[in-house]
Design an enzyme around this catalytic site. Sequence first.
Site, PDB file in Angstrom:
ATOM      1  CB  CYS A  87      -1.271   0.351   1.729  1.00 14.54           C
ATOM      2  SG  CYS A  87      -0.366  -0.294   2.496  1.00 14.54           S
ATOM      3  N   GLY A 100      -4.386  -0.948   7.909  1.00 19.09           N
ATOM      4  CA  GLY A 100      -3.026  -1.708   6.466  1.00 19.09           C
ATOM      5  C   GLY A 100      -2.902  -2.942   8.012  1.00 19.09           C
ATOM      6  CG  HIS A 114      -1.213   4.107   4.318  1.00 17.50           C
ATOM      7  ND1 HIS A 114      -1.365   3.832   6.232  1.00 17.50           N
ATOM      8  CD2 HIS A 114      -0.413   2.351   4.612  1.00 17.50           C
ATOM      9  CE1 HIS A 114      -2.046   2.571   5.812  1.00 17.50           C
ATOM     10  NE2 HIS A 114      -0.959   1.589   5.314  1.00 17.50           N
TER      11      HIS A 114
END
Length: 337
Positions: free
Chosen positions: A129, A160, A242
């Site tokens: 990711c 995550g 993120h």
Amino acid sequence: MKAYNIAIVGATGLVGREFVRVLEQRNFPMSSVHLYASDRSAGKKVFVGHHEIEVKETTTDSFRNIDIALFSAGSEISRHFSPIAAQTGTLVIDNSAAFRMEPKVPLVVPEVNPEDIKEHQGIIANPNCSTIQMVVALYPLHKVNPIKRIVVTTYQSVSGTGAAAMEELTTQTKLVLEGQNTVPHVYPHQIAFNLLPEIDVFLDSGYTKEEWKMVEETQKIMHAPEIAVSATCVRVPVYIGHSEAVNVEFSRPMTPDEARYILAHAPGVKVVDDPSVSLYPQPWTAAGTDDVYVGRIRADASHPNGLVMWVVADNLRKGAALNAVQIAEEAVRRGWV
């Protein structure tokens, strides 16, 4: 248009459920959808469109007559079942780390290296990711002014790690606000009101496995083994999204305005950059959206050929499910499935 039989492995997880949402939202041509997970999740039901579909246990027979299988059930499951699925003629798009650095397995971000898809031998790897959002932001600049070095620090949300980590953040936050002690289970330390510079296991080099993924995957996706990459990956008490502070050294000077112009016209990128009104990307506003957001673009005071930028994306969407579905879309569009 031809419709495809789709299988989702890991259908009850955060990314698995996001697969369903993204397929629906993008009107992917689906003839049927089959949901698979572990024996613990078998029997659960998930809505796909207006139909409730029962989740079944993943077996060696799960992939008969399946055209495309989207995997997000962890490396162990992927290593076992992906080759079995591929042998039946199914195109596997795998979200785990199991095959990413295999020389014969394409590692694909459609905005960067879609041509690699045609080299598949039944399995395509979906990158990490944090790598995905960084290369989406950097590749358009790299094409104009080749990148020599990247130094990145990530601020990665608990989603995550999975649903249990999100629940742990909620529980710990309540306990801290009530003045009580916390006992960590998912992470080695309390995550509420805290930062943990430890994602995945530590390697002998002192880097974590997550950090080293960013090094190797960036070089593979961008076909640029000469780019030097150093990463520090940090888990932060954010649910989804993120963020990354990225320092880039180019072959020659590039102004922030030039970078903004290039990125404003790049696929999958949205420039959000006006510090005078505190306008910059944030994980809270990126959550639930598809773009990679870039802001705080400025000259690197430490290097004449450098720029610094702030990059944010929804890790469950562009960092996982959306990227995988985009790979499937590209394979369908080009007749590679």
